[in-house]
Design a protein around this motif. Structure first.
Motif, short mmCIF file in Angstrom:
data_model
loop_
_atom_site.label_atom_id
_atom_site.label_comp_id
_atom_site.label_asym_id
_atom_site.label_seq_id
_atom_site.Cartn_x
_atom_site.Cartn_y
_atom_site.Cartn_z
N ALA A 1 -32.09 -18.43 -10.28
CA ALA A 1 -30.63 -18.46 -10.38
C ALA A 1 -30.06 -17.15 -10.91
CB ALA A 1 -30.20 -19.62 -11.27
N TYR A 2 -29.10 -16.60 -10.16
CA TYR A 2 -28.34 -15.42 -10.54
C TYR A 2 -29.22 -14.22 -10.90
CZ TYR A 2 -24.90 -19.11 -10.69
OH TYR A 2 -24.13 -20.19 -10.36
N SER A 3 -30.36 -14.12 -10.24
CA SER A 3 -31.25 -12.99 -10.48
C SER A 3 -30.85 -11.76 -9.68
CB SER A 3 -32.69 -13.38 -10.13
OG SER A 3 -32.80 -13.78 -8.77
N LYS A 4 -30.01 -11.95 -8.66
CA LYS A 4 -29.54 -10.85 -7.83
C LYS A 4 -28.18 -10.36 -8.33
CE LYS A 4 -32.81 -10.93 -4.59
NZ LYS A 4 -33.66 -9.77 -4.22
N GLN A 5 -27.93 -9.06 -8.13
CA GLN A 5 -26.64 -8.50 -8.54
C GLN A 5 -26.17 -7.48 -7.51
OE1 GLN A 5 -26.56 -6.59 -12.41
NE2 GLN A 5 -24.37 -6.94 -12.64
N LEU A 6 -24.88 -7.58 -7.14
CA LEU A 6 -24.30 -6.65 -6.19
C LEU A 6 -24.05 -5.29 -6.83
CD1 LEU A 6 -21.70 -8.97 -4.43
CD2 LEU A 6 -23.94 -8.29 -3.57
N SER A 7 -23.71 -4.32 -6.03
CA SER A 7 -23.40 -2.98 -6.54
C SER A 7 -22.19 -3.04 -7.47
CB SER A 7 -23.12 -2.04 -5.36
OG SER A 7 -22.05 -2.53 -4.57
N PRO A 8 -22.04 -2.06 -8.34
CA PRO A 8 -20.94 -2.07 -9.33
C PRO A 8 -19.57 -2.18 -8.67
CG PRO A 8 -22.55 -0.40 -9.89
CD PRO A 8 -22.93 -0.90 -8.53
N MET A 9 -18.66 -2.78 -9.41
CA MET A 9 -17.27 -2.94 -8.95
C MET A 9 -16.42 -1.81 -9.54
SD MET A 9 -14.58 -6.05 -9.80
CE MET A 9 -15.35 -7.25 -8.72
N PHE A 10 -15.70 -1.10 -8.68
CA PHE A 10 -14.81 -0.04 -9.12
C PHE A 10 -13.40 -0.37 -8.64
CE2 PHE A 10 -12.88 4.27 -8.40
CZ PHE A 10 -12.70 4.56 -9.75
N LEU A 11 -12.49 -0.51 -9.59
CA LEU A 11 -11.11 -0.89 -9.30
C LEU A 11 -10.15 0.17 -9.81
CD1 LEU A 11 -11.20 -4.64 -10.45
CD2 LEU A 11 -11.44 -3.79 -8.12
N ALA A 12 -9.07 0.36 -9.09
CA ALA A 12 -8.00 1.26 -9.51
C ALA A 12 -6.68 0.53 -9.38
CB ALA A 12 -7.99 2.54 -8.68
N ASN A 13 -5.90 0.50 -10.46
CA ASN A 13 -4.59 -0.14 -10.48
C ASN A 13 -3.54 0.89 -10.91
OD1 ASN A 13 -5.95 -2.60 -9.99
ND2 ASN A 13 -6.25 -2.91 -12.19
N TYR A 14 -2.32 0.71 -10.46
CA TYR A 14 -1.28 1.69 -10.78
C TYR A 14 0.08 1.00 -10.91
CZ TYR A 14 -0.39 1.10 -5.79
OH TYR A 14 -0.14 0.55 -4.57
N THR B 1 -8.61 1.03 -4.66
CA THR B 1 -9.88 1.53 -4.13
C THR B 1 -10.39 0.69 -2.97
OG1 THR B 1 -10.99 0.28 -5.87
CG2 THR B 1 -10.63 2.62 -6.26
N GLY B 2 -9.78 -0.49 -2.73
CA GLY B 2 -10.18 -1.33 -1.61
C GLY B 2 -11.51 -2.03 -1.80
N TYR B 3 -11.89 -2.31 -3.05
CA TYR B 3 -13.17 -2.98 -3.30
C TYR B 3 -13.14 -4.38 -2.66
CZ TYR B 3 -17.09 -5.11 -5.75
OH TYR B 3 -18.27 -5.76 -6.05
N LYS B 4 -14.23 -4.75 -2.00
CA LYS B 4 -14.34 -6.05 -1.35
C LYS B 4 -15.05 -7.03 -2.29
CE LYS B 4 -14.32 -4.37 3.42
NZ LYS B 4 -15.03 -4.35 4.73
N GLU B 5 -14.33 -8.07 -2.69
CA GLU B 5 -14.89 -9.06 -3.62
C GLU B 5 -15.85 -10.00 -2.89
OE1 GLU B 5 -12.29 -10.14 -7.25
OE2 GLU B 5 -11.01 -10.32 -5.50
#
Length: 797
Positions: free
Chosen positions: A726-739, A762-766
């Protein structure tokens, strides 16, 4: 010197110094007024004792950036400063025997008065031994019992910080230890599930106050229904909270509604992509200082749907909310207030034609309607002996109707889900706070919550199998809580709190006694250390207690579940680098136990993100969270502020399978950087141009490996995961930009503001889980780009 004589001496000294200051001010007033042609406004407020809440008379209040502008409080602790030019100002309140308090960068607009409630902390030493140490208003929470693990939330920040979107729930994602998202404003603290947070308004626990709550993530929604137009400054707790808070494990969001202006009418109209707001406040009776305040919002898409003759927007989200407060002070009977909040949500996603289906979810017709509300009558009575009695009688209500039909490729539908729930709580809470001396303050109280419930939940295992009843219950039960907490000011450098909270659930006679303690050592004017400990607990959502299975028939398999419990330990080091710059380091450790899990399974409620449970649970799970939070902040001065928060943590849980796993919300690290700048522009430097930016880098979503063989064998190709890892996998880091970009035009008695607020530039895909692609026949991660843009026009008059 006894207390009465001391107060008289303090008042006379302060009165004399203020008189000298006012005479000096008069010498410069004509010259200064000729230099500044900006519209002017008023700053009003009240000054109270930090420990008791008693109003303080004869307090010197002045503007640091305009030294010629000052006044003093009257016998009721109230003050008024007139003819202040619009823009930002620094204010200081001083009283002999108390630590001065400084409020930085108070924003005044031409259409809205500034109002402050200033708390002054008494020095414990004798008058001739007092060491002056100024307190910045952002340094400490509003609750005097919170010496560690808490932060005061400024509503002004919610409208200014990039990513705040006028939403307090999104604003706190800038704080250390809180994981932000885009599609949901659920608050995950230190790797805990958002559902473990307590939402609190006016001392009452309320239903999740977010639009479309619990849909994407249990405990979260799209945006808050509590408008920044009506919220006052509030407290946000992330660890080891004081004794008065019960039924919370990960944290508490303790929100307050401010009082309306009791002297002047003020109105707001706001139009934006997310909704249309109408707000108003003003006096009901100027003579008796009675006031009203309300804000109503309707979603833009909902309104467009109403006026669309062909119903082209029938599938759009439709939401509205209302918040209000009426305040009635009396001369002898105390202060009465009536407050409330409510929301209504409707959603009906559009069904595409079969040739456009990529995933099985695309073939679902899901509809939902939610109603949530809370209202209460509160009473505050201040005794002459520095005692404050506060009592609230409130009721909360939440209703959810959700149903779903699944279509085949011939567009023949089969019902797959039917969920109905009604919860009505009647709450009585009362507390007595008294400052027995300058060294000891105690707050003792209780809360009785009568919970009425009516629910039934039908679910189909597969699209080709009829629905089965998995939860059903109707009746009422009670949650009773009592607490006591004492604040000891041992000297001007060391403070400590000691208290306990106990709660009892009559549904199954579960009970707990929870000690709480904290200490703060002010080593010098720049350095302080803190330590806090607390045992905390939380009952499950009501639907969990009424789960049934096909094998057990009408037997309620979870009726005897105990509270989830957690030991919290937190340390803190605070370094005041300057009057405008602060560094805070907070290590912490949390151990959770008696966590409901499924026997012989990795499932745990610590990872719960869906709005239903259908299995038997046992209190045999555990959890542990540890890490360190760092906050470096420069308060706004000369229009500039910046803040950097960093969190490094690890969150694990022990499931019914006897194995330690990563929790679903264990991102391991979160890094936020915020910066903002304001310029006074225009012919008379009366308009305000603002630019704000927030960048976030955090660990990616966690997920379990996909069991491809089981998924392909499933009748509906529903994704099956290898839960042994369970939950042993992890996606690449999340980078967000807000303004946020804003421009406010201040004119006489009216102001206009234009703003552009964006999230996820930044258009990060959740990540929304893995799904079987109907076109390619491949099981793949489903990731969507969710960006929020709000273009706003605001009129204050």
């Amino acid at each position: 010197m006894d207390t009465m004589n001391r107060t008289e001496v303090v008042a006379k000294v302060s009165q004399l110094s203020t008189s000298i200051l006012l005479i000096s001010c008069l010498l410069f007033s004509i010259h200064t007024s000729a230099q500044d042609n900006r519209p002017v406004q008023t700053i009003r407020g009240i000054v109270i004792d930090y420990a008791s809440g008693t109003p303080l008379p004869s307090v010197s209040v002045g503007l640091l950036d305009l030294p010629q502008t000052a006044t003093m409080t009257d016998n009721d602790g109230k003050f008024t400063i007139n003819n202040v030019p619009v823009g930002r100002h620094d204010l200081q309140a001083s009283f002999v025997g108390y630590e001065p308090a400084i409020f930085h960068e108070i924003m005044l607009t031409s259409a809205r008065e500034g109002y402050l409630e200033i708390q002054l902390k008494e020095n414990v030493q004798q008058l001739d031994e007092v060491v002056i140490r100024s307190r910045i208003n952002k340094e400490e929470p509003l609750n005097k019992m919170a010496l560690s693990g808490a932060r005061m939330l400024s509503v002004e920040e919610a409208s200014r910080f990039a990513g705040g979107m006028d939403d307090p729930a999104r604003l706190v994602s800038s704080f250390a230890g809180v994981s932000p998202s885009v599609s949901t404003n659920g608050i995950s603290i230190h790797g805990n599930a958002p559902s473990l947070l307590q939402w609190r308004l006016e001392d009452v626990e309320i239903p999740n106050p977010n639009h479309f709550a619990d849909v994407a993530s249990l405990g979260g929604g799209v945006l808050s229904s509590l408008s920044s137009n009506v919220l006052g400054n509030s407290d946000f707790y992330t660890s080891a909270f004081p004794a008065e808070y019960n039924n919370a494990v990960s944290g508490v969001f303790d929100m307050k509604l401010r009082n309306g202006n009791n002297q002047q009418f003020q109105h707001t109209l706001q139009a934006g992509i997310l909704g249309l707001d109408v707000a108003s406040e003003g006096p009901i009776s100027r003579k008796h200082n009675a006031s009203y305040l309300f804000n109503y919002r309707y979603s833009t898409t909902g309104l467009m749907n109403k006026v669309s003759p062909a119903g082209d927007l029938e599938q759009a989200m439709d939401y509205q909310d209302l918040n209000f407060k009426f305040n009635f002070p009396t001369e002898k009977a105390g202060v009465f207030s009536w407050w409330g909040t409510a929301l209504i949500d409707k959603i009906k996603p559009e069904i595409e034609s079969p040739e456009e289906w990529d995933y099985r979810d695309d073939a679902s017709d899901s509809r939902m309607k939610q109603i949530a509300a809370a209202t209460g009558l509160s009473h505050r009575y201040l005794f002459g002996n520095d005692g404050l009695l506060k009592t609230t009688l409130a009721t909360t209500y939440s209703k959810t109707d959700a149903w779903e039909d699944v279509f085949d490729f011939d567009l023949v539908s089969s019902p797959s889900l039917d969920f109905k729930s009604r919860y009505t709580n009647l709450v009585l809470t009362s507390s007595f706070n008294r400052k027995y001396s300058s060294k000891h303050t105690n707050k003792t109280g209780f809360t009785i919550t009568n919970m009425n419930y009516d629910m039934d939940f039908d679910l189909a295992p597969y699209s080709t199998i009829p629905m089965e009843r998995i939860a059903e219950g109707k009746g009422n039960t009670n949650l009773v809580s009592a607490y006591t907490s004492s604040l000891f000011s041992l000297n001007d450098r060391i403070s400590a709190t000691l208290g306990a909270n106990g709660q009892f659930l009559t549904l199954n006679n579960s009970w707990t006694i929870e000690p709480r303690a904290a200490i703060k050592w002010q080593v010098s004017s720049k350095n302080s250390f803190g330590f806090a400990y607390g045992l905390h607990s939380r009952m499950e959502k009501m639907d969990v207690y009424f789960v049934k299975t096909k094998a057990t028939g009408d037997e309620l398999i979870n009726n005897d579940l105990d509270f989830t419990k957690a030991h919290h330990v937190s340390l803190s080091y605070n370094y005041k680098m300057s009057d405008n710059m602060n560094l805070k380091v907070e290590p912490y450790f949390q151990y959770l136990y008696d966590v409901p899990v499924i026997a012989d399974s990795p499932y745990s409620v610590l990872n719960r993100s869906t709005f239903y449970v259908e299995d038997a649970l046992v209190n045999k799970g555990e959890g542990r969270n540890y890490g360190v939070d760092v906050t470096f902040e420069k308060y706004m001065t000369k229009g500039l502020y910046y803040m950097v928060t960093a969190s490094v943590f690890d969150s694990k849980y022990y499931g019914g399978d006897g194995v330690w796993h990563h929790t679903k919300f264990n991102r391991n690290y979160i890094l936020n950087g915020l910066v903002g700048k304001e310029w006074m522009v225009g012919r008379n430097k009366q308009d305000v141009l603002g630019v704000n930016l927030k960048l976030t880098l955090q660990g990616g979503n966690r997920y379990s490996p996909v069991d491809e063989e089981a998924t392909l064998a499933h009748p509906d190709k529903e994704t099956q995961y290898n839960e042994t890892k369970a939950y042993s996998k992890q996606l690449s880091p999340m980078f967000l930009a807000n303004y946020t970009f804003s421009y406010r035009m201040n004119r006489n008695n009216v102001s206009h503001e234009f703003a552009i607020k964006g999230m996820n530039a930044t258009g990060y895909k959740e990540y929304f889980g893995h799904e079987y692609n109907l076109k390619t026949g491949v099981i793949e991660p489903r990731r969507l780009k969710n960006s929020i843009l709000n273009i706003v026009y605001r009129l204050d008059f």
